[in-house]
Design a protein around this motif. Structure first.
Motif, PDB file in Angstrom:
ATOM      1  N   CYS A 142       4.233  -6.135  -4.225  1.00 57.74           N
ATOM      2  CA  CYS A 142       4.503  -6.827  -2.948  1.00 57.74           C
ATOM      3  C   CYS A 142       5.946  -7.313  -2.885  1.00 57.74           C
ATOM      4  O   CYS A 142       6.615  -7.164  -1.854  1.00 57.74           O
ATOM      5  CB  CYS A 142       3.538  -8.005  -2.782  1.00 57.74           C
ATOM      6  SG  CYS A 142       1.829  -7.531  -2.490  1.00 57.74           S
ATOM      7  N   VAL A 143       6.426  -7.887  -3.979  1.00 57.68           N
ATOM      8  CA  VAL A 143       7.823  -8.353  -4.022  1.00 57.68           C
ATOM      9  C   VAL A 143       8.777  -7.170  -3.872  1.00 57.68           C
ATOM     10  O   VAL A 143       9.799  -7.257  -3.176  1.00 57.68           O
ATOM     11  CB  VAL A 143       8.106  -9.117  -5.331  1.00 57.68           C
ATOM     12  CG1 VAL A 143       9.593  -9.473  -5.433  1.00 57.68           C
ATOM     13  CG2 VAL A 143       7.258 -10.370  -5.406  1.00 57.68           C
ATOM     14  N   THR A 144       8.436  -6.048  -4.511  1.00 57.26           N
ATOM     15  CA  THR A 144       9.266  -4.846  -4.405  1.00 57.26           C
ATOM     16  C   THR A 144       9.391  -4.380  -2.968  1.00 57.26           C
ATOM     17  O   THR A 144      10.497  -4.104  -2.475  1.00 57.26           O
ATOM     18  CB  THR A 144       8.670  -3.700  -5.258  1.00 57.26           C
ATOM     19  OG1 THR A 144       8.638  -4.107  -6.630  1.00 57.26           O
ATOM     20  CG2 THR A 144       9.502  -2.434  -5.131  1.00 57.26           C
ATOM     21  N   LEU A 145       8.249  -4.296  -2.281  1.00 61.17           N
ATOM     22  CA  LEU A 145       8.231  -3.763  -0.915  1.00 61.17           C
ATOM     23  C   LEU A 145       8.887  -4.694   0.097  1.00 61.17           C
ATOM     24  O   LEU A 145       9.615  -4.245   0.984  1.00 61.17           O
ATOM     25  CB  LEU A 145       6.792  -3.470  -0.494  1.00 61.17           C
ATOM     26  CG  LEU A 145       6.082  -2.337  -1.242  1.00 61.17           C
ATOM     27  CD1 LEU A 145       4.620  -2.268  -0.826  1.00 61.17           C
ATOM     28  CD2 LEU A 145       6.771  -1.010  -0.971  1.00 61.17           C
ATOM     29  N   PHE A 146       8.617  -5.979  -0.047  1.00 63.88           N
ATOM     30  CA  PHE A 146       9.046  -6.917   0.991  1.00 63.88           C
ATOM     31  C   PHE A 146      10.297  -7.720   0.642  1.00 63.88           C
ATOM     32  O   PHE A 146      10.811  -8.449   1.495  1.00 63.88           O
ATOM     33  CB  PHE A 146       7.894  -7.862   1.340  1.00 63.88           C
ATOM     34  CG  PHE A 146       6.690  -7.146   1.880  1.00 63.88           C
ATOM     35  CD1 PHE A 146       6.717  -6.567   3.143  1.00 63.88           C
ATOM     36  CD2 PHE A 146       5.552  -7.007   1.110  1.00 63.88           C
ATOM     37  CE1 PHE A 146       5.621  -5.885   3.633  1.00 63.88           C
ATOM     38  CE2 PHE A 146       4.450  -6.326   1.587  1.00 63.88           C
ATOM     39  CZ  PHE A 146       4.479  -5.762   2.863  1.00 63.88           C
ATOM     40  N   TYR A 147      10.792  -7.587  -0.604  1.00 63.08           N
ATOM     41  CA  TYR A 147      12.034  -8.292  -0.940  1.00 63.08           C
ATOM     42  C   TYR A 147      13.054  -7.397  -1.631  1.00 63.08           C
ATOM     43  O   TYR A 147      14.198  -7.278  -1.164  1.00 63.08           O
ATOM     44  CB  TYR A 147      11.751  -9.511  -1.821  1.00 63.08           C
ATOM     45  CG  TYR A 147      13.021 -10.179  -2.298  1.00 63.08           C
ATOM     46  CD1 TYR A 147      13.854 -10.847  -1.401  1.00 63.08           C
ATOM     47  CD2 TYR A 147      13.410 -10.117  -3.643  1.00 63.08           C
ATOM     48  CE1 TYR A 147      15.038 -11.444  -1.826  1.00 63.08           C
ATOM     49  CE2 TYR A 147      14.585 -10.710  -4.077  1.00 63.08           C
ATOM     50  CZ  TYR A 147      15.396 -11.368  -3.164  1.00 63.08           C
ATOM     51  OH  TYR A 147      16.556 -11.935  -3.583  1.00 63.08           O
ATOM     52  N   ILE A 148      12.664  -6.753  -2.742  1.00 65.49           N
ATOM     53  CA  ILE A 148      13.631  -5.998  -3.545  1.00 65.49           C
ATOM     54  C   ILE A 148      14.213  -4.821  -2.766  1.00 65.49           C
ATOM     55  O   ILE A 148      15.447  -4.641  -2.724  1.00 65.49           O
ATOM     56  CB  ILE A 148      12.990  -5.512  -4.857  1.00 65.49           C
ATOM     57  CG1 ILE A 148      12.563  -6.716  -5.708  1.00 65.49           C
ATOM     58  CG2 ILE A 148      13.974  -4.634  -5.630  1.00 65.49           C
ATOM     59  CD1 ILE A 148      13.703  -7.634  -6.105  1.00 65.49           C
ATOM     60  N   ILE A 149      13.370  -4.001  -2.142  1.00 66.67           N
ATOM     61  CA  ILE A 149      13.878  -2.846  -1.394  1.00 66.67           C
ATOM     62  C   ILE A 149      14.752  -3.289  -0.221  1.00 66.67           C
ATOM     63  O   ILE A 149      15.878  -2.786  -0.066  1.00 66.67           O
ATOM     64  CB  ILE A 149      12.717  -1.948  -0.926  1.00 66.67           C
ATOM     65  CG1 ILE A 149      12.075  -1.264  -2.143  1.00 66.67           C
ATOM     66  CG2 ILE A 149      13.204  -0.894   0.068  1.00 66.67           C
ATOM     67  CD1 ILE A 149      10.859  -0.418  -1.813  1.00 66.67           C
ATOM     68  N   PRO A 150      14.298  -4.240   0.629  1.00 67.56           N
ATOM     69  CA  PRO A 150      15.200  -4.722   1.694  1.00 67.56           C
ATOM     70  C   PRO A 150      16.481  -5.348   1.155  1.00 67.56           C
ATOM     71  O   PRO A 150      17.558  -5.167   1.726  1.00 67.56           O
ATOM     72  CB  PRO A 150      14.344  -5.764   2.435  1.00 67.56           C
ATOM     73  CG  PRO A 150      12.938  -5.346   2.164  1.00 67.56           C
ATOM     74  CD  PRO A 150      12.961  -4.817   0.753  1.00 67.56           C
ATOM     75  N   ARG A 151      16.367  -6.089   0.045  1.00 67.68           N
ATOM     76  CA  ARG A 151      17.554  -6.709  -0.568  1.00 67.68           C
ATOM     77  C   ARG A 151      18.563  -5.658  -0.996  1.00 67.68           C
ATOM     78  O   ARG A 151      19.770  -5.785  -0.740  1.00 67.68           O
ATOM     79  CB  ARG A 151      17.139  -7.551  -1.775  1.00 67.68           C
ATOM     80  CG  ARG A 151      18.304  -8.238  -2.489  1.00 67.68           C
ATOM     81  CD  ARG A 151      17.972  -8.561  -3.924  1.00 67.68           C
ATOM     82  NE  ARG A 151      17.867  -7.357  -4.762  1.00 67.68           N
ATOM     83  CZ  ARG A 151      17.641  -7.389  -6.071  1.00 67.68           C
ATOM     84  NH1 ARG A 151      17.485  -8.548  -6.689  1.00 67.68           N
ATOM     85  NH2 ARG A 151      17.565  -6.259  -6.754  1.00 67.68           N
ATOM     86  N   ASN A 152      18.076  -4.620  -1.647  1.00 66.63           N
ATOM     87  CA  ASN A 152      18.968  -3.557  -2.119  1.00 66.63           C
ATOM     88  C   ASN A 152      19.614  -2.818  -0.957  1.00 66.63           C
ATOM     89  O   ASN A 152      20.793  -2.440  -1.021  1.00 66.63           O
ATOM     90  CB  ASN A 152      18.202  -2.593  -3.016  1.00 66.63           C
ATOM     91  CG  ASN A 152      17.785  -3.227  -4.337  1.00 66.63           C
ATOM     92  OD1 ASN A 152      18.304  -4.284  -4.716  1.00 66.63           O
ATOM     93  ND2 ASN A 152      16.863  -2.603  -5.036  1.00 66.63           N
ATOM     94  N   LEU A 153      18.840  -2.594   0.096  1.00 62.44           N
ATOM     95  CA  LEU A 153      19.399  -1.939   1.292  1.00 62.44           C
ATOM     96  C   LEU A 153      20.482  -2.804   1.924  1.00 62.44           C
ATOM     97  O   LEU A 153      21.546  -2.310   2.316  1.00 62.44           O
ATOM     98  CB  LEU A 153      18.291  -1.665   2.308  1.00 62.44           C
ATOM     99  CG  LEU A 153      17.279  -0.577   1.942  1.00 62.44           C
ATOM    100  CD1 LEU A 153      16.182  -0.513   3.000  1.00 62.44           C
ATOM    101  CD2 LEU A 153      17.963   0.775   1.821  1.00 62.44           C
ATOM    102  N   TYR A 154      20.220  -4.109   2.002  1.00 63.14           N
ATOM    103  CA  TYR A 154      21.204  -5.021   2.580  1.00 63.14           C
ATOM    104  C   TYR A 154      22.486  -5.056   1.742  1.00 63.14           C
ATOM    105  O   TYR A 154      23.597  -5.061   2.286  1.00 63.14           O
ATOM    106  CB  TYR A 154      20.618  -6.428   2.690  1.00 63.14           C
ATOM    107  CG  TYR A 154      21.634  -7.468   3.122  1.00 63.14           C
ATOM    108  CD1 TYR A 154      22.078  -7.528   4.437  1.00 63.14           C
ATOM    109  CD2 TYR A 154      22.169  -8.360   2.190  1.00 63.14           C
ATOM    110  CE1 TYR A 154      23.030  -8.466   4.824  1.00 63.14           C
ATOM    111  CE2 TYR A 154      23.112  -9.302   2.566  1.00 63.14           C
ATOM    112  CZ  TYR A 154      23.537  -9.346   3.887  1.00 63.14           C
ATOM    113  OH  TYR A 154      24.488 -10.272   4.269  1.00 63.14           O
ATOM    114  N   ARG A 155      22.324  -5.065   0.423  1.00 62.68           N
ATOM    115  CA  ARG A 155      23.504  -5.082  -0.453  1.00 62.68           C
ATOM    116  C   ARG A 155      24.356  -3.838  -0.256  1.00 62.68           C
ATOM    117  O   ARG A 155      25.582  -3.911  -0.209  1.00 62.68           O
ATOM    118  CB  ARG A 155      23.054  -5.186  -1.917  1.00 62.68           C
ATOM    119  CG  ARG A 155      22.561  -6.563  -2.329  1.00 62.68           C
ATOM    120  CD  ARG A 155      22.100  -6.556  -3.781  1.00 62.68           C
ATOM    121  NE  ARG A 155      21.710  -7.880  -4.243  1.00 62.68           N
ATOM    122  CZ  ARG A 155      21.225  -8.131  -5.446  1.00 62.68           C
ATOM    123  NH1 ARG A 155      21.068  -7.128  -6.315  1.00 62.68           N
ATOM    124  NH2 ARG A 155      20.878  -9.366  -5.796  1.00 62.68           N
TER     125      ARG A 155
END
Length: 399
Positions: free
Chosen positions: A237-250
């Motif tokens: 859940c953290v991967t889908l809703f935080y890590i992936i969006p975070r990496n895309l934003y970075r």
């Protein structure tokens, strides 16, 4: 207890060996003796053992560091306490080895050699066991495959062994992580969060020995497997809703909109076929009747098939709320056509208290049929578009 470690002149002096132990009186001394052949920087954490562990450790007074925990709280807790103590002693790395006799201390030099040769000194090394050799319990082999799969989902990194306790940790990087678990699942949490924080995680081959007579395992199949499953659910859940969006934003912030669109959205280096298949996958999942799970399913499948996650996720959003009634209506008519039925529907029927269950067969069949047709059309158009785009790019470069 403190030992004089002297002046450290090489990377070997920056490494300690950490041995967490709980009721392994039959194998503990052999492991310690084996480790001492390679280094004097040894820390043993006695995790509330109720057997003869304390008496065994008394024999090594003045040779090793010993930490006693009064009450057994779990391997993860013992490792966390050991890491803190190693850092307080000035060590930069800790090699962890289990005390149940399955690991060979003679493999310690392989970890040191890998660290010396590594260009990235922050790398976390995990000893990869041969899980298909004779004597390896089936439950251990299955558990390892299970763990490897979810680690891949959570990080995008493929490893052959994620459960081995024989590891080399870069202590400064581990100290930065927010870790919460205290039992066996800690060894999963730490490598996932390390990868999330840009620490390279790598397997190196090691030997393994399963001595069914002397080896004592404290892994509780039901309780610990349940705890690991709960942890993996949370990490996904953290991967889908935080890590992936975070990496895309970075990447967006670093590259700018235009470069991000070309390199990450269009994936400039992906083939037209791969991009088109990503579009087709996203379209198929977006129209399919898996409401509420579209994002999770499309990301997992994109990872599994090594497709473009951004493109697949974007095209799965064909089922955004404003479009849902039209997708449902088109699915119903497609289902009626396939089943040879002549029921008529309107967009208002779908929006206003529509008796959905009475037409569930038509909807499900129509949904999958429409998803298949739409994904084929979108994929074909995408393939033609990206093929043309690639040709123009080649012409521009040659010009």
């Amino acid at each position: 207890m403190s030992l004089k470690t002297g002046v450290r002149n090489s990377i070997i002096d920056d490494i300690c060996v950490l041995i967490p132990t709980y009721n392994n009186e039959k194998t503990l001394a052999g492991i310690i003796d084996g480790v001492l052949k390679h280094t004097k920087n040894v820390i043993v954490v006695n995790d509330g053992s109720s057997d003869c562990t304390a008496e065994i450790l008394k024999k090594y007074e003045g040779e090793i560091y010993v930490l006693h925990i009064k009450k057994n709280k779990g391997k993860g807790n013992a490792l966390r306490i050991g890491f803190k103590h190693a850092i307080s002693l000035g060590f930069l790395y800790a090699i962890t080895i289990d005390s149940d006799g399955q690991h060979f201390p003679s493999d310690i030099p392989f970890f040191i050699k890998e660290l010396k040769n590594a260009t990235d000194k922050k790398t976390l090394f995990i000893g990869a066991r041969n899980m298909v050799q004779d004597g390896v319990p089936r439950k251990s082999s299955f558990g390892n495959k299970f763990s490897n799969f979810w680690y891949w989902v959570e990080t995008g990194i493929k490893l052959s062994d994620t459960q081995s306790g024989f590891r080399l940790y870069p202590l400064a990087e581990i100290a930065k992580l927010h870790l919460y678990t205290v039992k066996f699942e800690f060894e999963i949490e730490v490598i996932v969060k390390a990868a999330w924080n840009d620490v390279k995680v790598k397997n190196i081959p090691i030997k393994v020995h399963y001595d069914q007579e002397n080896r004592v395992s404290h892994f509780r199949p039901f309780k610990d497997f349940t705890r690991i499953s709960i942890l993996n659910t949370w990490l996904v859940c953290v991967t889908l809703f935080y890590i992936i969006p975070r990496n895309l934003y970075r990447r967006l912030k670093k590259k700018g909109i235009k470069r991000f669109f070309v390199e990450d959205f269009l994936h400039n280096y992906d083939s037209p076929k791969k991009k088109a298949l990503s579009m087709a996958l996203g379209t198929f999942i977006g129209i399919s009747p898996f409401w509420g799970f579209h994002s999770v399913i499309v990301i997992l499948l994109a990872i599994f098939f090594n497709l473009n996650k951004v493109i697949a996720f974007t095209f799965s959003n064909i089922s955004l709320p404003p479009f849902i009634p039209f997708v449902v209506l088109a699915s119903l008519y497609t289902g009626n056509f396939v089943l040879g039925q002549k029921t008529t529907f309107s967009i208002e029927d779908v929006k206003n208290s529509f008796e959905f269950l009475g037409h569930i067969e038509a909807y499900i069949i129509g949904s999958f049929s429409l998803a298949t047709i739409a994904s084929l059309v979108v994929g074909l158009i995408g393939f033609l578009f990206f093929s043309l785009f690639d040709k123009k790019k080649i012409v521009l470069k040659s010009g």
